[in-house]
Design an enzyme around this catalytic site. Structure first.
Site, PDB file in Angstrom:
ATOM      1  N   LYS A  22      36.993  93.961 -23.912  1.00 47.96           N
ATOM      2  CA  LYS A  22      36.521  94.821 -25.023  1.00 47.96           C
ATOM      3  C   LYS A  22      36.451  96.249 -24.530  1.00 47.96           C
ATOM      4  O   LYS A  22      36.379  96.516 -23.323  1.00 47.96           O
ATOM      5  CB  LYS A  22      35.146  94.380 -25.541  1.00 47.96           C
ATOM      6  CG  LYS A  22      33.978  94.409 -24.523  1.00 47.96           C
ATOM      7  CD  LYS A  22      33.280  95.734 -24.386  1.00 47.96           C
ATOM      8  CE  LYS A  22      32.175  95.692 -23.335  1.00 47.96           C
ATOM      9  NZ  LYS A  22      31.742  96.975 -22.812  1.00 47.96           N
ATOM     10  N   ASP A 146      26.711  91.334 -23.789  1.00 45.57           N
ATOM     11  CA  ASP A 146      28.020  91.492 -24.425  1.00 45.57           C
ATOM     12  C   ASP A 146      28.641  90.159 -24.858  1.00 45.57           C
ATOM     13  O   ASP A 146      29.685  90.147 -25.521  1.00 45.57           O
ATOM     14  CB  ASP A 146      29.021  92.157 -23.445  1.00 45.57           C
ATOM     15  CG  ASP A 146      28.704  93.624 -23.211  1.00 45.57           C
ATOM     16  OD1 ASP A 146      27.956  94.205 -24.026  1.00 45.57           O
ATOM     17  OD2 ASP A 146      29.197  94.175 -22.214  1.00 45.57           O
TER      18      ASP A 146
HETATM   19  O1  C5P Z   1      22.726  91.687 -20.547  1.00 44.60           O
HETATM   20  P1  C5P Z   1      23.428  92.054 -19.287  1.00 44.60           P
HETATM   21  O2  C5P Z   1      23.232  91.003 -18.208  1.00 44.60           O
HETATM   22  O3  C5P Z   1      24.835  92.435 -19.458  1.00 44.60           O
HETATM   23  O4  C5P Z   1      22.699  93.366 -18.767  1.00 44.60           O
HETATM   24  C1  C5P Z   1      22.804  93.822 -17.445  1.00 44.60           C
HETATM   25  C2  C5P Z   1      21.744  94.883 -17.226  1.00 44.60           C
HETATM   26  O5  C5P Z   1      22.078  96.068 -17.974  1.00 44.60           O
HETATM   27  C3  C5P Z   1      20.355  94.500 -17.708  1.00 44.60           C
HETATM   28  O6  C5P Z   1      19.650  93.788 -16.727  1.00 44.60           O
HETATM   29  C4  C5P Z   1      19.737  95.852 -17.988  1.00 44.60           C
HETATM   30  O7  C5P Z   1      19.324  96.445 -16.783  1.00 44.60           O
HETATM   31  C5  C5P Z   1      20.909  96.660 -18.509  1.00 44.60           C
HETATM   32  N1  C5P Z   1      20.988  96.655 -19.982  1.00 44.60           N
HETATM   33  C6  C5P Z   1      20.072  97.412 -20.702  1.00 44.60           C
HETATM   34  N2  C5P Z   1      20.149  97.437 -22.063  1.00 44.60           N
HETATM   35  C7  C5P Z   1      21.124  96.762 -22.726  1.00 44.60           C
HETATM   36  C8  C5P Z   1      22.072  96.004 -22.013  1.00 44.60           C
HETATM   37  C9  C5P Z   1      21.985  95.978 -20.640  1.00 44.60           C
HETATM   38  O8  C5P Z   1      19.180  98.051 -20.116  1.00 44.60           O
HETATM   39  N3  C5P Z   1      21.180  96.836 -24.055  1.00 44.60           N
END
Ligand code: C5P
Length: 319
Positions: A22, A146
């Site tokens: 994406k 995502d």
């Molecule tokens: O959800 P994901 O594992 O992809 O997120 C990785 C990190 O990115 C989270 O632990 C957080 O620190 C940050 N994040 C965030 N806000 C979001 C998505 C991700 O702060 N909306």
């Protein structure tokens, strides 16, 4: 998984699927929430760059999950997605997954999330589980912010931490160049850097900017990514890549997600191919994949195992 015990064995149901990448056509970060995530407004778009996944399931016996990957991936989301599916009611058995990575990792292209979503779409079909879309979306959000988007595909607006999704009209065809220079940008670190610069006053302003972007989607020049300022400061070479894409004739160029991939949008396919080649092994030509094409791709990939063309794909092995 050894090649001798491949998914073509008798009694083995198998599917070869693509997990598309994406890009974020726009990304505005609003505020840090009590749960540690940030509220955001983004516009997701599936693109043709993809990982290849071979998934096999042999019904019967206790559940055993094996994952083989072309690159060592610690805490592989593919394995966790398979566990999440097999924990739901339904037949146990052997799950064998072979993953070939093509989407550069740590580049803001969602490769790992897409791999996980591909397992959430394909494995229920192979195992005869019929799982409602809302349950899949919940499982996806537990795996990563995502992942839910890849359960839908096309062009979508993402709210909250990026897991609340609504369809947008399909984007017009575009020729993309995705430049992934092998710089690993840590997503949590990028959010922390950006967070320091967020003010409460800026929230409504940010929402207004995002709204105007969504309402003027056809004018792709207005798209913006809030991560650019902080990520370019830390990795100035990424800003140079953006400038190179613009100089080469891109109508727009921007960072995807928290980077490090930089995307250029070109009017002409030939120019896009030549520009991709000029980045010597780290530039990839790609196309936008609409929701209609995304779904058609999935129905084709699972054709031997599905019942009709509904979304999410419906298993023909379900009781
Ligand atoms: O959800 P994901 O594992 O992809 O997120 C990785 C990190 O990115 C989270 O632990 C957080 O620190 C940050 N994040 C965030 N806000 C979001 C998505 C991700 O702060 N909306």
């Amino acid at each position: 998984m050894s090649s001798r015990s491949s998914a073509t064995d008798t009694g083995f149901r198998r599917a070869g699927v693509k997990a598309l990448a994406k890009i974020n056509l726009a990304l505005k970060v609003l505020n840090k929430r009590p749960d540690g995530f940030h509220d955001l407004r983004t516009m997701f778009q599936t693109v043709s760059l993809s990982d290849a996944i071979d998934i096999g399931f042999q019904p019967g016996g206790p559940t055993a999950i094996e994952v083989e990957s072309s690159i060592e991936i610690p805490d592989n989301l593919v394995f966790r997605a398979a566990q999440a599916v097999m924990r739901l009611p339904g037949a146990g058995g052997g799950v064998r997954i072979r993953l070939r990575k093509n989407v550069p990792m740590g580049s803001g292209l969602g490769g790992g999330s897409s791999d996980a979503a591909a397992v959430l779409l394909a494995l229920p079909v192979l195992t005869g589980r019929r799982i409602a879309l809302e349950t899949l979306l919940c499982l996806g959000a537990e795996l990563g912010s995502d992942v839910p988007f890849f359960l839908l595909g096309g062009t979508a607006v993402g709210l909250g931490r990026g897991t609340e999704l609504y369809p947008l009209p399909e984007m017009p065809r575009a020729n993309l160049v995705i430049v992934a220079p092998g710089i690993h940008v840590s997503t949590p670190e990028a959010y922390t850097l950006l967070s320091r610069e967020l003010t409460t006053d800026s929230v409504s302003h940010t929402i207004n900017i995002f709204q105007s972007v969504v309402w003027t989607m056809a004018d792709s020049r207005s798209f913006e990514n809030d991560f650019e300022a902080v990520v370019f400061r830390r990795h100035p070479q990424l800003q140079l890549i953006k400038q190179k894409l613009l100089l080469a004739g891109a109508v727009r160029a921007m960072l995807s997600g928290s980077g490090s991939a930089v995307i250029g949008v070109f009017d002409d396919a030939g120019t896009a191919r030549r520009v991709a080649e000029s980045f010597d092994g780290y530039g990839f030509p790609a196309r936008i994949v609409t929701r209609a094409r995304y779904r058609a791709m999935w129905w084709r990939q699972l054709a031997a195992h599905i019942d009709g063309k509904v979304w999410p794909p419906k298993s023909r092995y379900a009781e």
